[in-house]
Design a protein around this motif. Structure first.
Motif, PDB file in Angstrom:
ATOM      1  N   ALA A 158       0.830  -1.210   0.000  1.00 55.81           N
ATOM      2  CA  ALA A 158       0.000   0.000   0.000  1.00 55.81           C
ATOM      3  C   ALA A 158       0.859   1.252   0.000  1.00 55.81           C
ATOM      4  CB  ALA A 158      -0.934  -0.016   1.211  1.00 55.81           C
ATOM      5  N   ARG A 159       1.965   1.237   0.759  1.00 58.28           N
ATOM      6  CA  ARG A 159       2.823   2.421   0.807  1.00 58.28           C
ATOM      7  C   ARG A 159       3.493   2.669  -0.536  1.00 58.28           C
ATOM      8  NH1 ARG A 159       4.161   0.339   5.952  1.00 58.28           N
ATOM      9  NH2 ARG A 159       6.139  -0.522   5.245  1.00 58.28           N
ATOM     10  N   TRP A 160       3.853   1.578  -1.216  1.00 61.45           N
ATOM     11  CA  TRP A 160       4.507   1.715  -2.518  1.00 61.45           C
ATOM     12  C   TRP A 160       3.516   1.865  -3.667  1.00 61.45           C
ATOM     13  CZ3 TRP A 160       9.433   2.697  -3.485  1.00 61.45           C
ATOM     14  CH2 TRP A 160      10.392   2.365  -2.541  1.00 61.45           C
ATOM     15  N   LYS A 161       2.200   1.668  -3.379  1.00 61.97           N
ATOM     16  CA  LYS A 161       1.167   1.639  -4.430  1.00 61.97           C
ATOM     17  C   LYS A 161       1.453   0.514  -5.431  1.00 61.97           C
ATOM     18  CE  LYS A 161      -0.204   6.490  -4.057  1.00 61.97           C
ATOM     19  NZ  LYS A 161       0.592   6.797  -2.891  1.00 61.97           N
ATOM     20  N   MET A 162       1.831  -0.620  -4.881  1.00 62.13           N
ATOM     21  CA  MET A 162       2.137  -1.810  -5.677  1.00 62.13           C
ATOM     22  C   MET A 162       0.859  -2.612  -5.873  1.00 62.13           C
ATOM     23  SD  MET A 162       4.661  -4.918  -4.526  1.00 62.13           S
ATOM     24  CE  MET A 162       4.613  -6.523  -5.289  1.00 62.13           C
ATOM     25  N   THR A 163       0.467  -2.816  -7.112  1.00 64.85           N
ATOM     26  CA  THR A 163      -0.765  -3.540  -7.403  1.00 64.85           C
ATOM     27  C   THR A 163      -0.466  -4.916  -7.996  1.00 64.85           C
ATOM     28  OG1 THR A 163      -0.932  -2.422  -9.543  1.00 64.85           O
ATOM     29  CG2 THR A 163      -2.130  -1.451  -7.701  1.00 64.85           C
ATOM     30  N   GLY A 164       0.443  -5.626  -7.383  1.00 64.57           N
ATOM     31  CA  GLY A 164       0.813  -6.952  -7.838  1.00 64.57           C
ATOM     32  C   GLY A 164       2.271  -7.025  -8.218  1.00 64.57           C
ATOM     33  N   SER A 165       2.797  -8.243  -8.265  1.00 61.35           N
ATOM     34  CA  SER A 165       4.212  -8.471  -8.560  1.00 61.35           C
ATOM     35  C   SER A 165       4.387  -9.057  -9.961  1.00 61.35           C
ATOM     36  CB  SER A 165       4.790  -9.443  -7.536  1.00 61.35           C
ATOM     37  OG  SER A 165       6.134  -9.744  -7.789  1.00 61.35           O
ATOM     38  N   PRO A 166       5.268  -8.428 -10.775  1.00 64.47           N
ATOM     39  CA  PRO A 166       6.061  -7.225 -10.495  1.00 64.47           C
ATOM     40  C   PRO A 166       5.309  -5.953 -10.856  1.00 64.47           C
ATOM     41  CG  PRO A 166       6.704  -8.125 -12.611  1.00 64.47           C
ATOM     42  CD  PRO A 166       5.651  -9.053 -12.077  1.00 64.47           C
ATOM     43  N   THR A 167       5.604  -4.870 -10.131  1.00 67.48           N
ATOM     44  CA  THR A 167       5.128  -3.541 -10.473  1.00 67.48           C
ATOM     45  C   THR A 167       6.340  -2.692 -10.849  1.00 67.48           C
ATOM     46  OG1 THR A 167       3.101  -3.540  -9.153  1.00 67.48           O
ATOM     47  CG2 THR A 167       4.140  -1.399  -9.531  1.00 67.48           C
ATOM     48  N   VAL A 168       6.254  -1.968 -11.948  1.00 67.56           N
ATOM     49  CA  VAL A 168       7.346  -1.114 -12.420  1.00 67.56           C
ATOM     50  C   VAL A 168       6.965   0.345 -12.204  1.00 67.56           C
ATOM     51  CG1 VAL A 168       8.770  -0.444 -14.392  1.00 67.56           C
ATOM     52  CG2 VAL A 168       8.010  -2.821 -14.155  1.00 67.56           C
ATOM     53  N   LEU A 169       7.816   1.083 -11.518  1.00 65.95           N
ATOM     54  CA  LEU A 169       7.616   2.515 -11.318  1.00 65.95           C
ATOM     55  C   LEU A 169       8.669   3.272 -12.116  1.00 65.95           C
ATOM     56  CD1 LEU A 169       7.095   2.652  -7.426  1.00 65.95           C
ATOM     57  CD2 LEU A 169       5.378   2.262  -9.205  1.00 65.95           C
ATOM     58  N   VAL A 170       8.263   4.308 -12.799  1.00 67.51           N
ATOM     59  CA  VAL A 170       9.181   5.177 -13.536  1.00 67.51           C
ATOM     60  C   VAL A 170       9.158   6.534 -12.854  1.00 67.51           C
ATOM     61  CG1 VAL A 170       9.772   6.195 -15.761  1.00 67.51           C
ATOM     62  CG2 VAL A 170       8.701   3.932 -15.680  1.00 67.51           C
ATOM     63  N   ASP A 171      10.277   6.884 -12.213  1.00 67.28           N
ATOM     64  CA  ASP A 171      10.349   8.104 -11.396  1.00 67.28           C
ATOM     65  C   ASP A 171       9.206   8.151 -10.393  1.00 67.28           C
ATOM     66  OD1 ASP A 171      12.666   8.984 -12.638  1.00 67.28           O
ATOM     67  OD2 ASP A 171      11.582  10.068 -14.197  1.00 67.28           O
ATOM     68  N   GLY A 172       8.929   6.996  -9.782  1.00 62.22           N
ATOM     69  CA  GLY A 172       7.940   6.909  -8.721  1.00 62.22           C
ATOM     70  C   GLY A 172       6.503   6.731  -9.167  1.00 62.22           C
ATOM     71  N   VAL A 173       6.258   6.665 -10.474  1.00 62.33           N
ATOM     72  CA  VAL A 173       4.896   6.567 -11.002  1.00 62.33           C
ATOM     73  C   VAL A 173       4.729   5.245 -11.756  1.00 62.33           C
ATOM     74  CG1 VAL A 173       3.189   7.599 -12.553  1.00 62.33           C
ATOM     75  CG2 VAL A 173       4.686   9.064 -11.175  1.00 62.33           C
ATOM     76  N   ASP A 174       3.589   4.583 -11.547  1.00 58.95           N
ATOM     77  CA  ASP A 174       3.288   3.338 -12.241  1.00 58.95           C
ATOM     78  C   ASP A 174       2.623   3.659 -13.581  1.00 58.95           C
ATOM     79  OD1 ASP A 174       2.411   0.920 -13.183  1.00 58.95           O
ATOM     80  OD2 ASP A 174       1.323   0.340 -11.370  1.00 58.95           O
ATOM     81  N   PRO A 175       3.341   3.529 -14.707  1.00 60.85           N
ATOM     82  CA  PRO A 175       2.754   3.875 -16.003  1.00 60.85           C
ATOM     83  C   PRO A 175       1.714   2.868 -16.474  1.00 60.85           C
ATOM     84  CG  PRO A 175       4.925   2.930 -16.322  1.00 60.85           C
ATOM     85  CD  PRO A 175       4.739   3.058 -14.835  1.00 60.85           C
ATOM     86  N   PHE A 176       1.611   1.729 -15.795  1.00 60.36           N
ATOM     87  CA  PHE A 176       0.658   0.695 -16.181  1.00 60.36           C
ATOM     88  C   PHE A 176      -0.496   0.585 -15.180  1.00 60.36           C
ATOM     89  CE2 PHE A 176       4.985  -0.604 -17.444  1.00 60.36           C
ATOM     90  CZ  PHE A 176       4.844  -0.524 -18.819  1.00 60.36           C
ATOM     91  N   ALA A 177      -0.635   1.582 -14.329  1.00 59.98           N
ATOM     92  CA  ALA A 177      -1.670   1.543 -13.293  1.00 59.98           C
ATOM     93  C   ALA A 177      -3.065   1.485 -13.915  1.00 59.98           C
ATOM     94  CB  ALA A 177      -1.547   2.761 -12.385  1.00 59.98           C
ATOM     95  N   VAL A 178      -3.925   0.727 -13.270  1.00 62.05           N
ATOM     96  CA  VAL A 178      -5.332   0.623 -13.673  1.00 62.05           C
ATOM     97  C   VAL A 178      -6.180   1.181 -12.548  1.00 62.05           C
ATOM     98  CG1 VAL A 178      -7.198  -0.940 -14.304  1.00 62.05           C
ATOM     99  CG2 VAL A 178      -4.868  -1.413 -15.070  1.00 62.05           C
ATOM    100  N   ALA A 179      -7.034   2.139 -12.858  1.00 62.94           N
ATOM    101  CA  ALA A 179      -7.850   2.804 -11.842  1.00 62.94           C
ATOM    102  C   ALA A 179      -8.690   1.788 -11.075  1.00 62.94           C
ATOM    103  CB  ALA A 179      -8.751   3.844 -12.497  1.00 62.94           C
ATOM    104  N   GLY A 180      -8.702   1.955  -9.757  1.00 63.77           N
ATOM    105  CA  GLY A 180      -9.550   1.118  -8.922  1.00 63.77           C
ATOM    106  C   GLY A 180      -8.939  -0.185  -8.471  1.00 63.77           C
ATOM    107  N   VAL A 181      -7.773  -0.547  -8.993  1.00 61.26           N
ATOM    108  CA  VAL A 181      -7.130  -1.794  -8.589  1.00 61.26           C
ATOM    109  C   VAL A 181      -6.415  -1.578  -7.248  1.00 61.26           C
ATOM    110  CG1 VAL A 181      -5.402  -3.528  -9.167  1.00 61.26           C
ATOM    111  CG2 VAL A 181      -6.852  -2.559 -10.956  1.00 61.26           C
ATOM    112  N   PRO A 182      -6.705  -2.383  -6.233  1.00 63.11           N
ATOM    113  CA  PRO A 182      -6.113  -2.154  -4.914  1.00 63.11           C
ATOM    114  C   PRO A 182      -4.665  -2.624  -4.841  1.00 63.11           C
ATOM    115  CG  PRO A 182      -7.469  -4.125  -4.865  1.00 63.11           C
ATOM    116  CD  PRO A 182      -7.652  -3.514  -6.232  1.00 63.11           C
ATOM    117  N   ALA A 183      -3.961  -2.122  -3.843  1.00 61.03           N
ATOM    118  CA  ALA A 183      -2.592  -2.581  -3.596  1.00 61.03           C
ATOM    119  C   ALA A 183      -2.613  -4.058  -3.223  1.00 61.03           C
ATOM    120  CB  ALA A 183      -1.957  -1.762  -2.477  1.00 61.03           C
TER     121      ALA A 183
END
Length: 327
Positions: free
Chosen positions: A44-69
């Motif tokens: 939740a702190r990392w806003k990780m929505t499953g493994s693996p999650t890739v962050l680019v400069d702290g932002v998840d470019p593949f994030a899907v709205a409403g998907v929980p950590a």
């Protein structure tokens, strides 16, 4: 550009995504951090929505709205709509497009292991919030609450009720918290430090709400107190090189730095042990980058780097903000 790969331990898709990141960069330079996440609270702190999650400069470019950590497996779809356990090379190229990178240089890959200068601060990605099991969190939060209310460490007797509520003795719980580096004890079993607080004087003085005064273990710890307590805090420190005073005043969640050019150096020694001995005296405020660089040259045994005010605040809030949460 900074790329962060968040995975659960032994994730089979971790090496896949690392290979694809290297291919997508096409020889351009980027810092790639590999961080293992074990608990839902960390996700939740990392806003990780499953493994693996890739962050680019702290932002998840593949994030899907409403998907929980989550620390579950994550699925991606390629350009043909086929599911897979990691983003495709083409999807990663698109995600990296427009970011600032350097050509013709290798990827600088690093793992958040014992060699990472921030590892002792965040317990190798495990965070500083004690687990809820075995009374650890209850006693830990009682310790932090006592520091916040009085500016001093509690005596073991002050924690009896919190430990007894789960059928344990204060001595046992404190010993476990010490082993896991949530706090440190002296030879008599008394609390020397409970990050971010110190029971003895340090260069980092805190003035809390209501006039309570306390000490912080290091610069990052000092900056984390306002986020942890959700109150206005004044931090008073000084430049270790030339003695210039440095203050950070938190008002309504906003930090004002004096002098405006102040920075933070984060470092650690190449040795094992708790953060109190490995890095706390190597995380300091400096009035400007010039004295921070000078201090680094004077201490070649310390591996570290200068970070900006914004980055120092981000690390501090991420590390200490959740410690007193009641969920």
């Amino acid at each position: 550009m900074r790329i962060t790969v968040l995975t659960v331990p032994d994730c089979p898709n971790a090496p896949v995504v690392r290979e694809r990141i290297t291919a997508a960069l096409d020889g351009r330079q980027a810092r790639v951090e590999l961080i293992e996440v074990r608990e839902e609270a960390e996700a939740a702190r990392w806003k990780m929505t499953g493994s693996p999650t890739v962050l680019v400069d702290g932002v998840d470019p593949f994030a899907v709205a409403g998907v929980p950590a989550s620390v579950s497996c994550r699925l991606y779809r390629d350009e043909e709509g086929r599911p897979g356990g990691a983003p495709s090379v083409e999807a990663l190229r698109t995600a990296f497009a427009g970011t600032e990178v350097s050509a013709s240089a290798p990827v600088e890959e690093c793992c958040r292991d014992d060699r990472d200068v921030l590892d002792p601060i965040g317990r190798a990605g495990r965070g500083r919030r004690a687990p809820g099991e075995r009374g650890l969190r209850a006693v830990h939060q009682a310790v932090l609450g006592h520091f916040a209310a009085t500016g001093r460490a509690p005596e073991p007797a002050d924690l009896t009720d919190a430990a007894a509520a789960v059928g344990r003795t204060t001595v046992d719980v404190l010993a476990e918290l010490d082993r896991e580096d949530f706090l440190t004890l002296d030879a008599d079993g008394r609390i020397c430090a409970a990050y971010p607080f110190s029971a003895v004087a340090t260069p980092h003085r805190l003035r809390l709400a209501g006039g309570v005064e306390a000490w912080a273990m290091c610069a990052i710890d000092a900056l984390g107190v306002a986020a942890m307590l959700h109150q206005d805090v004044t931090v008073a420190s000084c430049d270790p090189v030339d003695g210039r005073p440095i203050t950070v005043t938190f008002t309504g969640g906003t930090a004002r730095w004096e002098p405006a050019a102040a920075v933070v150096f984060v470092g650690q020694r190449d040795q094992a042990g708790p953060a109190a001995t490995v890095c706390c005296d190597a995380l300091n405020f400096f009035a400007d980058s010039i004295t921070a660089e000078a201090w680094g040259r004077q201490h070649p045994a310390v591996q570290g780097q200068i970070i900006s005010q914004a980055e120092a605040l981000r690390i501090a809030e991420q590390t200490f903000g959740p410690l007193l949460a009641q969920d």
